[in-house]
Design a protein around this motif. Structure first.
Motif, PDB file in Angstrom:
ATOM      1  N   TYR A 133       0.817  -1.212   0.000  1.00  0.00           N
ATOM      2  CA  TYR A 133       0.000   0.000   0.000  1.00  0.00           C
ATOM      3  C   TYR A 133       0.855   1.268   0.000  1.00  0.00           C
ATOM      4  CZ  TYR A 133      -3.787  -3.217   1.101  1.00  0.00           C
ATOM      5  OH  TYR A 133      -4.700  -4.243   1.063  1.00  0.00           O
ATOM      6  N   GLU A 134       2.163   1.108  -0.017  1.00  0.00           N
ATOM      7  CA  GLU A 134       3.067   2.261   0.025  1.00  0.00           C
ATOM      8  C   GLU A 134       4.143   2.147  -1.050  1.00  0.00           C
ATOM      9  OE1 GLU A 134       4.574   2.506   3.982  1.00  0.00           O
ATOM     10  OE2 GLU A 134       2.602   2.763   4.893  1.00  0.00           O
ATOM     11  N   LEU A 135       3.764   1.679  -2.214  1.00  0.00           N
ATOM     12  CA  LEU A 135       4.727   1.510  -3.301  1.00  0.00           C
ATOM     13  C   LEU A 135       5.079   2.852  -3.931  1.00  0.00           C
ATOM     14  CD1 LEU A 135       3.238  -1.638  -5.075  1.00  0.00           C
ATOM     15  CD2 LEU A 135       5.079  -1.553  -3.376  1.00  0.00           C
ATOM     16  N   ASP A 136       6.241   2.903  -4.526  1.00  0.00           N
ATOM     17  CA  ASP A 136       6.712   4.100  -5.212  1.00  0.00           C
ATOM     18  C   ASP A 136       6.233   4.074  -6.659  1.00  0.00           C
ATOM     19  OD1 ASP A 136       8.036   6.329  -6.129  1.00  0.00           O
ATOM     20  OD2 ASP A 136      10.043   5.468  -5.974  1.00  0.00           O
ATOM     21  N   GLY A 137       5.238   4.895  -6.976  1.00  0.00           N
ATOM     22  CA  GLY A 137       4.768   4.981  -8.361  1.00  0.00           C
ATOM     23  C   GLY A 137       3.603   4.078  -8.688  1.00  0.00           C
ATOM     24  N   ILE A 138       3.171   3.234  -7.753  1.00  0.00           N
ATOM     25  CA  ILE A 138       1.972   2.417  -7.928  1.00  0.00           C
ATOM     26  C   ILE A 138       1.072   2.705  -6.733  1.00  0.00           C
ATOM     27  CG2 ILE A 138       1.023   0.086  -8.181  1.00  0.00           C
ATOM     28  CD1 ILE A 138       3.720  -0.801  -9.297  1.00  0.00           C
ATOM     29  N   SER A 139      -0.064   3.317  -6.988  1.00  0.00           N
ATOM     30  CA  SER A 139      -0.884   3.869  -5.917  1.00  0.00           C
ATOM     31  C   SER A 139      -1.634   2.814  -5.116  1.00  0.00           C
ATOM     32  CB  SER A 139      -1.901   4.858  -6.493  1.00  0.00           C
ATOM     33  OG  SER A 139      -2.862   4.170  -7.285  1.00  0.00           O
ATOM     34  N   ARG A 140      -2.035   3.203  -3.921  1.00  0.00           N
ATOM     35  CA  ARG A 140      -2.871   2.341  -3.086  1.00  0.00           C
ATOM     36  C   ARG A 140      -4.171   2.011  -3.804  1.00  0.00           C
ATOM     37  NH1 ARG A 140      -3.235   1.774   2.737  1.00  0.00           N
ATOM     38  NH2 ARG A 140      -5.228   0.775   3.273  1.00  0.00           N
ATOM     39  N   GLN A 141      -4.729   2.991  -4.520  1.00  0.00           N
ATOM     40  CA  GLN A 141      -5.977   2.761  -5.252  1.00  0.00           C
ATOM     41  C   GLN A 141      -5.806   1.659  -6.289  1.00  0.00           C
ATOM     42  OE1 GLN A 141      -7.405   6.177  -7.415  1.00  0.00           O
ATOM     43  NE2 GLN A 141      -9.341   5.201  -7.990  1.00  0.00           N
ATOM     44  N   THR A 142      -4.675   1.685  -6.992  1.00  0.00           N
ATOM     45  CA  THR A 142      -4.411   0.638  -7.980  1.00  0.00           C
ATOM     46  C   THR A 142      -4.282  -0.726  -7.307  1.00  0.00           C
ATOM     47  OG1 THR A 142      -3.396   2.068  -9.641  1.00  0.00           O
ATOM     48  CG2 THR A 142      -2.683  -0.226  -9.611  1.00  0.00           C
ATOM     49  N   ILE A 143      -3.550  -0.786  -6.208  1.00  0.00           N
ATOM     50  CA  ILE A 143      -3.358  -2.062  -5.514  1.00  0.00           C
ATOM     51  C   ILE A 143      -4.691  -2.595  -4.999  1.00  0.00           C
ATOM     52  CG2 ILE A 143      -2.346  -3.140  -3.465  1.00  0.00           C
ATOM     53  CD1 ILE A 143      -0.380  -2.779  -5.764  1.00  0.00           C
ATOM     54  N   GLU A 144      -5.510  -1.746  -4.419  1.00  0.00           N
ATOM     55  CA  GLU A 144      -6.801  -2.197  -3.898  1.00  0.00           C
ATOM     56  C   GLU A 144      -7.696  -2.717  -5.016  1.00  0.00           C
ATOM     57  OE1 GLU A 144      -7.198   0.634   0.091  1.00  0.00           O
ATOM     58  OE2 GLU A 144      -8.101   1.291  -1.801  1.00  0.00           O
ATOM     59  N   SER A 145      -7.711  -2.012  -6.143  1.00  0.00           N
ATOM     60  CA  SER A 145      -8.506  -2.455  -7.291  1.00  0.00           C
ATOM     61  C   SER A 145      -7.961  -3.769  -7.854  1.00  0.00           C
ATOM     62  CB  SER A 145      -8.493  -1.362  -8.364  1.00  0.00           C
ATOM     63  OG  SER A 145      -9.167  -1.787  -9.524  1.00  0.00           O
ATOM     64  N   HIS A 146      -6.649  -3.863  -7.914  1.00  0.00           N
ATOM     65  CA  HIS A 146      -5.990  -5.051  -8.442  1.00  0.00           C
ATOM     66  C   HIS A 146      -6.264  -6.259  -7.545  1.00  0.00           C
ATOM     67  CE1 HIS A 146      -2.182  -6.148 -10.973  1.00  0.00           C
ATOM     68  NE2 HIS A 146      -3.105  -7.079 -11.037  1.00  0.00           N
ATOM     69  N   TYR A 147      -6.241  -6.043  -6.248  1.00  0.00           N
ATOM     70  CA  TYR A 147      -6.473  -7.128  -5.299  1.00  0.00           C
ATOM     71  C   TYR A 147      -7.890  -7.686  -5.436  1.00  0.00           C
ATOM     72  CZ  TYR A 147      -6.644  -9.660  -0.858  1.00  0.00           C
ATOM     73  OH  TYR A 147      -6.774 -10.633   0.106  1.00  0.00           O
ATOM     74  N   LYS A 148      -8.856  -6.820  -5.680  1.00  0.00           N
ATOM     75  CA  LYS A 148     -10.240  -7.278  -5.868  1.00  0.00           C
ATOM     76  C   LYS A 148     -10.334  -8.206  -7.082  1.00  0.00           C
ATOM     77  CE  LYS A 148     -12.488  -3.294  -3.711  1.00  0.00           C
ATOM     78  NZ  LYS A 148     -13.321  -2.069  -3.929  1.00  0.00           N
ATOM     79  N   LEU A 149      -9.574  -7.907  -8.115  1.00  0.00           N
ATOM     80  CA  LEU A 149      -9.566  -8.764  -9.298  1.00  0.00           C
ATOM     81  C   LEU A 149      -9.012 -10.144  -8.937  1.00  0.00           C
ATOM     82  CD1 LEU A 149     -10.052  -8.707 -12.434  1.00  0.00           C
ATOM     83  CD2 LEU A 149      -7.610  -8.264 -12.627  1.00  0.00           C
ATOM     84  N   TYR A 150      -7.941 -10.153  -8.182  1.00  0.00           N
ATOM     85  CA  TYR A 150      -7.354 -11.419  -7.714  1.00  0.00           C
ATOM     86  C   TYR A 150      -8.360 -12.200  -6.872  1.00  0.00           C
ATOM     87  CZ  TYR A 150      -4.789 -14.159  -4.175  1.00  0.00           C
ATOM     88  OH  TYR A 150      -4.380 -15.124  -3.290  1.00  0.00           O
ATOM     89  N   GLN A 151      -9.063 -11.519  -5.968  1.00  0.00           N
ATOM     90  CA  GLN A 151     -10.091 -12.183  -5.167  1.00  0.00           C
ATOM     91  C   GLN A 151     -11.166 -12.806  -6.060  1.00  0.00           C
ATOM     92  OE1 GLN A 151     -10.986  -8.668  -2.691  1.00  0.00           O
ATOM     93  NE2 GLN A 151     -10.568  -9.943  -0.897  1.00  0.00           N
ATOM     94  N   GLY A 152     -11.471 -12.133  -7.155  1.00  0.00           N
ATOM     95  CA  GLY A 152     -12.450 -12.664  -8.096  1.00  0.00           C
ATOM     96  C   GLY A 152     -11.987 -13.963  -8.728  1.00  0.00           C
ATOM     97  N   TYR A 153     -10.702 -14.072  -9.029  1.00  0.00           N
ATOM     98  CA  TYR A 153     -10.173 -15.323  -9.584  1.00  0.00           C
ATOM     99  C   TYR A 153     -10.277 -16.465  -8.570  1.00  0.00           C
ATOM    100  CZ  TYR A 153      -8.236 -12.815 -13.592  1.00  0.00           C
ATOM    101  OH  TYR A 153      -8.079 -12.069 -14.729  1.00  0.00           O
ATOM    102  N   VAL A 154     -10.025 -16.141  -7.292  1.00  0.00           N
ATOM    103  CA  VAL A 154     -10.154 -17.162  -6.250  1.00  0.00           C
ATOM    104  C   VAL A 154     -11.595 -17.648  -6.170  1.00  0.00           C
ATOM    105  CG1 VAL A 154     -10.005 -17.601  -3.766  1.00  0.00           C
ATOM    106  CG2 VAL A 154      -8.185 -16.314  -4.920  1.00  0.00           C
ATOM    107  N   ALA A 155     -12.535 -16.704  -6.172  1.00  0.00           N
ATOM    108  CA  ALA A 155     -13.951 -17.069  -6.107  1.00  0.00           C
ATOM    109  C   ALA A 155     -14.368 -17.886  -7.325  1.00  0.00           C
ATOM    110  CB  ALA A 155     -14.808 -15.808  -5.987  1.00  0.00           C
ATOM    111  N   LYS A 156     -13.889 -17.499  -8.484  1.00  0.00           N
ATOM    112  CA  LYS A 156     -14.239 -18.221  -9.713  1.00  0.00           C
ATOM    113  C   LYS A 156     -13.674 -19.641  -9.700  1.00  0.00           C
ATOM    114  CE  LYS A 156     -16.257 -17.050 -12.733  1.00  0.00           C
ATOM    115  NZ  LYS A 156     -17.678 -17.297 -13.106  1.00  0.00           N
ATOM    116  N   ARG A 157     -12.463 -19.808  -9.212  1.00  0.00           N
ATOM    117  CA  ARG A 157     -11.876 -21.143  -9.092  1.00  0.00           C
ATOM    118  C   ARG A 157     -12.738 -22.028  -8.208  1.00  0.00           C
ATOM    119  NH1 ARG A 157     -10.289 -24.401  -4.605  1.00  0.00           N
ATOM    120  NH2 ARG A 157      -8.485 -25.681  -5.151  1.00  0.00           N
TER     121      ARG A 157
END
Length: 205
Positions: A20-44
């Protein structure tokens, strides 16, 4: 006869606070990206549950339906594995790899700059992913391109760096400027994690 026996549901791995504290990759991007990953887990989990109910002896069970489920499963599982690699080796300070991975890079690409340039070009050329993986047959590193979650490097290769170049990984922060995002990706790599994978796989120079 069931097609998916003894399967258990899995849960998404939690993210490291450093993500959540990356240089040049925002917290908003990480949070949105993580939701996509959670979706793959649910789909599996969903697909394996549906496969468990498939009866191969049923006359009305068509192979096209089976194909759809099996292909979707590879995409979901690919999305899980790719993102777990991606998230796990972010949160570092980038720079020059000094350990076991750096030694492999220098041996197989000639220099860290050459490896980085090749992986960046591979990521720009790809539609979904670029990986640095160790090929156990040729016993060296390669940078591989992948256009989808279920397009993996090659058989008998172990991914060590997973670069997500789908738009969801960078569009919030960079719009269409994928090269700038890839530069930020390198800035945040944790080479100690990658060195740990090299050691766990027992890759030797």
């Amino acid at each position: 006869m069931s097609l998916a026996y003894n399967h258990a549901e899995i849960v998404a791995r939690e993210l490291k606070p450093a993500l959540y504290e990356l240089d040049g990759i925002s917290r908003q991007t990480i949070e949105s990206h993580y939701k996509l990953y959670q979706g793959y887990v649910a789909k599996r989990n969903e697909i394996l549950g549906r496969l468990a109910g498939v009866d191969l002896s049923a006359a009305n069970q068509t192979y096209s339906e089976l194909r759809e489920l099996k292909v979707e499963l590879t995409f979901a599982i690919g999305g899980i594995k790719n993102h777990e690699l991606y998230f796990e080796h972010l949160g570092g300070v980038g720079g020059e790899p000094k350990g076991a991975f750096g030694a492999l890079v220098n041996r197989d690409f000639g220099s860290v700059d050459a490896w980085r340039a090749d992986l960046k070009a591979t990521g720009i050329a790809g539609r979904g992913w670029a990986w640095t993986a160790y090929d156990w047959d040729e016993r060296r590193l390669f940078n591989y391109i992948g256009d989808a979650q279920n397009t993996f490097p090659v058989w008998n290769a172990s991914p060590l760096v997973a670069l997500d170049v789908y738009e969801h990984a960078y569009f919030i922060d960079y719009g269409t400027d994928r090269p700038a995002y890839i530069d930020a990706f390198f800035t945040n790599l944790d080479y100690s994690v990658i060195d740990g994978w090299v050691e766990a796989y027992a890759i030797r120079l």
